[in-house]
Scaffold this motif. Structure first.
Motif, short mmCIF file in Angstrom:
data_model
loop_
_atom_site.label_atom_id
_atom_site.label_comp_id
_atom_site.label_asym_id
_atom_site.label_seq_id
_atom_site.Cartn_x
_atom_site.Cartn_y
_atom_site.Cartn_z
N ILE A 79 0.84 -1.21 0.00
CA ILE A 79 0.00 0.00 0.00
C ILE A 79 0.87 1.24 0.00
O ILE A 79 0.61 2.22 -0.75
N ARG A 80 1.92 1.30 0.79
CA ARG A 80 2.77 2.48 0.84
C ARG A 80 3.47 2.70 -0.50
O ARG A 80 3.65 3.85 -0.95
N SER A 81 3.92 1.60 -1.14
CA SER A 81 4.59 1.75 -2.43
C SER A 81 3.63 2.28 -3.49
O SER A 81 3.99 3.15 -4.32
N GLN A 82 2.40 1.80 -3.47
CA GLN A 82 1.42 2.32 -4.43
C GLN A 82 1.12 3.78 -4.17
O GLN A 82 0.97 4.59 -5.12
N GLN A 83 1.03 4.18 -2.90
CA GLN A 83 0.78 5.58 -2.59
C GLN A 83 1.93 6.47 -3.07
O GLN A 83 1.72 7.56 -3.60
N ASP A 84 3.18 5.99 -2.88
CA ASP A 84 4.32 6.78 -3.33
C ASP A 84 4.34 6.91 -4.85
O ASP A 84 4.67 7.99 -5.40
N MET A 85 3.99 5.84 -5.58
CA MET A 85 3.94 5.93 -7.04
C MET A 85 2.81 6.82 -7.49
O MET A 85 2.93 7.57 -8.49
N ALA A 86 1.67 6.78 -6.78
CA ALA A 86 0.54 7.65 -7.15
C ALA A 86 0.87 9.11 -6.93
O ALA A 86 0.43 10.00 -7.68
N GLN A 87 1.65 9.41 -5.90
CA GLN A 87 2.04 10.79 -5.63
C GLN A 87 3.19 11.25 -6.51
O GLN A 87 3.58 12.43 -6.46
N GLY A 88 3.77 10.36 -7.30
CA GLY A 88 4.86 10.72 -8.18
C GLY A 88 6.22 10.69 -7.53
O GLY A 88 7.21 11.13 -8.14
N ASN A 89 6.31 10.17 -6.33
CA ASN A 89 7.61 10.10 -5.67
C ASN A 89 8.52 9.05 -6.31
O ASN A 89 9.73 9.17 -6.29
N ILE A 90 7.89 7.98 -6.87
CA ILE A 90 8.63 6.91 -7.52
C ILE A 90 8.04 6.69 -8.89
O ILE A 90 6.81 6.55 -9.03
N GLU A 91 8.86 6.67 -9.92
CA GLU A 91 8.41 6.48 -11.30
C GLU A 91 9.08 5.23 -11.87
O GLU A 91 10.17 5.27 -12.43
N LEU A 92 8.46 4.10 -11.65
CA LEU A 92 8.95 2.81 -12.15
C LEU A 92 7.78 2.01 -12.70
O LEU A 92 6.61 2.44 -12.61
N GLY A 93 8.06 0.80 -13.21
CA GLY A 93 7.01 -0.03 -13.76
C GLY A 93 6.11 -0.61 -12.67
O GLY A 93 6.37 -0.52 -11.47
N GLU A 94 5.04 -1.23 -13.17
CA GLU A 94 4.07 -1.80 -12.22
C GLU A 94 4.65 -2.99 -11.45
O GLU A 94 4.15 -3.34 -10.39
N TRP A 95 5.66 -3.62 -11.96
CA TRP A 95 6.28 -4.77 -11.29
C TRP A 95 7.00 -4.39 -10.01
O TRP A 95 7.26 -5.24 -9.15
N PHE A 96 7.33 -3.09 -9.85
CA PHE A 96 8.15 -2.68 -8.73
C PHE A 96 7.41 -2.81 -7.40
O PHE A 96 7.99 -3.17 -6.38
N VAL A 97 6.11 -2.50 -7.45
CA VAL A 97 5.35 -2.51 -6.19
C VAL A 97 5.29 -3.91 -5.56
O VAL A 97 5.65 -4.09 -4.38
N PRO A 98 4.86 -4.94 -6.28
CA PRO A 98 4.86 -6.28 -5.64
C PRO A 98 6.26 -6.78 -5.30
O PRO A 98 6.47 -7.48 -4.30
N PHE A 99 7.24 -6.42 -6.11
CA PHE A 99 8.62 -6.83 -5.81
C PHE A 99 9.10 -6.25 -4.49
O PHE A 99 9.68 -6.94 -3.65
N VAL A 100 8.86 -4.95 -4.31
CA VAL A 100 9.27 -4.31 -3.06
C VAL A 100 8.51 -4.91 -1.87
O VAL A 100 9.08 -5.13 -0.79
N ALA A 101 7.21 -5.17 -2.07
CA ALA A 101 6.41 -5.71 -0.95
C ALA A 101 6.91 -7.08 -0.52
O ALA A 101 7.09 -7.37 0.68
N VAL A 102 7.16 -7.98 -1.51
CA VAL A 102 7.63 -9.33 -1.17
C VAL A 102 9.03 -9.29 -0.58
O VAL A 102 9.33 -9.95 0.44
#
Length: 444
Positions: free
Chosen positions: A128-151
């Motif tokens: 959830i935090r990674s998705q919020q950071d990407m939505a706010q534009g703090n992180i600009e990477l592909g969609e694969w980054f969020v589940p990778f970081v979470a796991v």
């Protein structure tokens, strides 16, 4: 004695539930660090939750200080760490709590369930935090980054302390098991040593009794005959010099025989002592320093060696004619009868039968001097029987020799016969004499 875990706990004397003082110092230090960490993270939590900063700091201090209880209530610590995971708080609390839980004696199914809850909570919060950071534009990477970081984050926080705790717990339990086994073996060895000492003391007592019995047999019989011959020598010294010379020669023969038997018994003891004290070394080899021999082993070895030596060198039933002849030469009227076909008996059986007859003749010399005596020996296949019976002594005959008696002859005969599983009976006869009877199994 080795120091067991319980003894170590008593000697350490830690406060409250801690086994050692250094454990208490470590837990209090970790609690302080965790409280400071949670208090700092409580500021951000209060800001996002729109709460006063003081509330977030106090909440963080309370949550972080729970780590002090990790040894006492590891499940409660892990549950608190799981509960504050949505607040992004308590990293040290989670890591140390999972390690302590895995290293403790908590059932593995509970440990696995709590570890899975911590893994899932960390993964969800990180996702959830990674998705919020990407939505706010703090992180600009592909969609694969969020589940990778979470796991990755959830496994990095959960797996290492869990595996390390399982290893440490297994190692601790193994060491405790080995320590208990060592203590158990030491107690068993001590018990075996005590039993060995008891057996050695029993063997020494048995050997003392056997030596005393043999000494009694040798001394009582030979010396009794010597006293009888000396009395006869005194009586005929002036009247019949030739008979006096003959009696003097018999006394000398009796004395030499007694000394020979005494030397044999003493030689057995010296040989046993030398063998136990100095181990033999092969010719041309280097001398080897032998391990110290316990007194228990020496006592048992001495008894066994002495018994074997006596069994090899002692008298046998073939010597009965000579034994009876010695009593006849002392003036006793002895009648010897042998029934049955002699068998092949163990040495101890023959020696015991010989000693019983010998002691019976000695008692006649002592207490019924001049009485006619009947010695009977019967071979009955599975057993050998012997009997020494004397008639009433003639008038004044019992006081001729004036031999002292210690009262141990009958006791010694009964002990010998009973040790081989036989039967022994002694007592006066109806005609005023005395009878000694024994039956010994052929196998002993």
């Amino acid at each position: 004695m080795t120091t067991t875990g319980a003894e170590h706990q008593r000697t350490a004397g830690g406060p409250w539930w801690w086994e050692r003082r250094r454990g208490a110092v470590l837990d209090i230090g970790l609690g302080l660090v965790s409280a400071v960490e949670c208090a700092a993270e409580g500021v951000a939590f209060a800001d996002k939750a729109r709460l006063p900063i003081a509330v977030g700091v106090v909440f963080g201090l309370l949550v972080g200080s729970v780590l002090v209880l990790r040894r006492r209530w590891p499940i409660a610590v892990v549950l608190v760490s799981i509960g504050v995971t949505p607040a992004s708080m308590g990293f040290l609390l989670t890591v140390v709590g999972l390690y302590t839980l895995a290293a403790s004696d908590v059932p593995r199914r509970i440990t696995g369930a709590l570890a899975g809850m911590s893994l899932a909570g960390t993964m969800i919060v990180t996702f959830i935090r990674s998705q919020q950071d990407m939505a706010q534009g703090n992180i600009e990477l592909g969609e694969w980054f969020v589940p990778f970081v979470a796991v990755t984050a959830s496994l990095g926080v959960t797996a290492p302390p869990l595996l390390l705790g399982l290893y440490v717990g297994a190692r601790r339990r193994l060491m405790e098991s080995l320590r208990e086994r060592a203590d158990s073996l030491e107690r068993e060895l001590q018990l075996l040593a005590e039993r060995a000492e008891e057996r050695a003391e029993w063997a020494r007592n048995e050997e003392r009794t056997r030596i005393a019995r043999d000494m009694h047999d040798v001394v009582a019989h030979r010396v009794s005959l010597m006293v009888v011959h000396a009395a006869a020598l005194q009586a005929v010294a002036r009247k019949d010099p030739e008979k006096a010379v003959k009696n003097a020669a018999l006394v000398g023969d009796m004395g030499r025989q007694a000394l020979t038997e005494l030397r044999e018994m003493l030689g057995v003891l010296r040989t046993t002592e030398t063998t136990a004290a100095a181990p033999a070394t092969a010719p041309g080899s280097e001398p080897v320093t032998a391990a110290p021999v316990p007194l228990a082993a020496v006592g048992v070895a001495a008894a066994a060696a002495a018994s074997r030596a006596e069994a090899d060198d002692g008298p046998c039933l073939d010597d009965l004619e000579e034994l009876v002849g010695q009593s006849r030469s002392a003036g006793m009227a002895v009648d010897l009868s042998v029934d049955g076909v002699p068998g092949s008996y163990p040495a101890q059986v023959e020696q015991t039968a010989y000693r019983v007859i010998q002691e019976g003749l000695t008692n006649v010399h002592k207490h019924a001097s001049g009485a006619k005596t009947h010695v009977r020996l019967a071979h009955r296949g599975g057993e050998v029987a012997m009997q020494v019976e004397n008639e009433p002594p003639p008038e004044g005959g019992s006081d001729d020799a004036r031999l002292p008696s210690g009262g141990n002859g009958l006791v010694g005969m009964k002990e010998r016969v009973s040790a081989l599983g036989g039967a022994f009976v002694s007592g006066p006869t109806d005609g005023g004499g005395f009878r000694v009877s024994a039956v010994i199994p052929a196998r002993g």
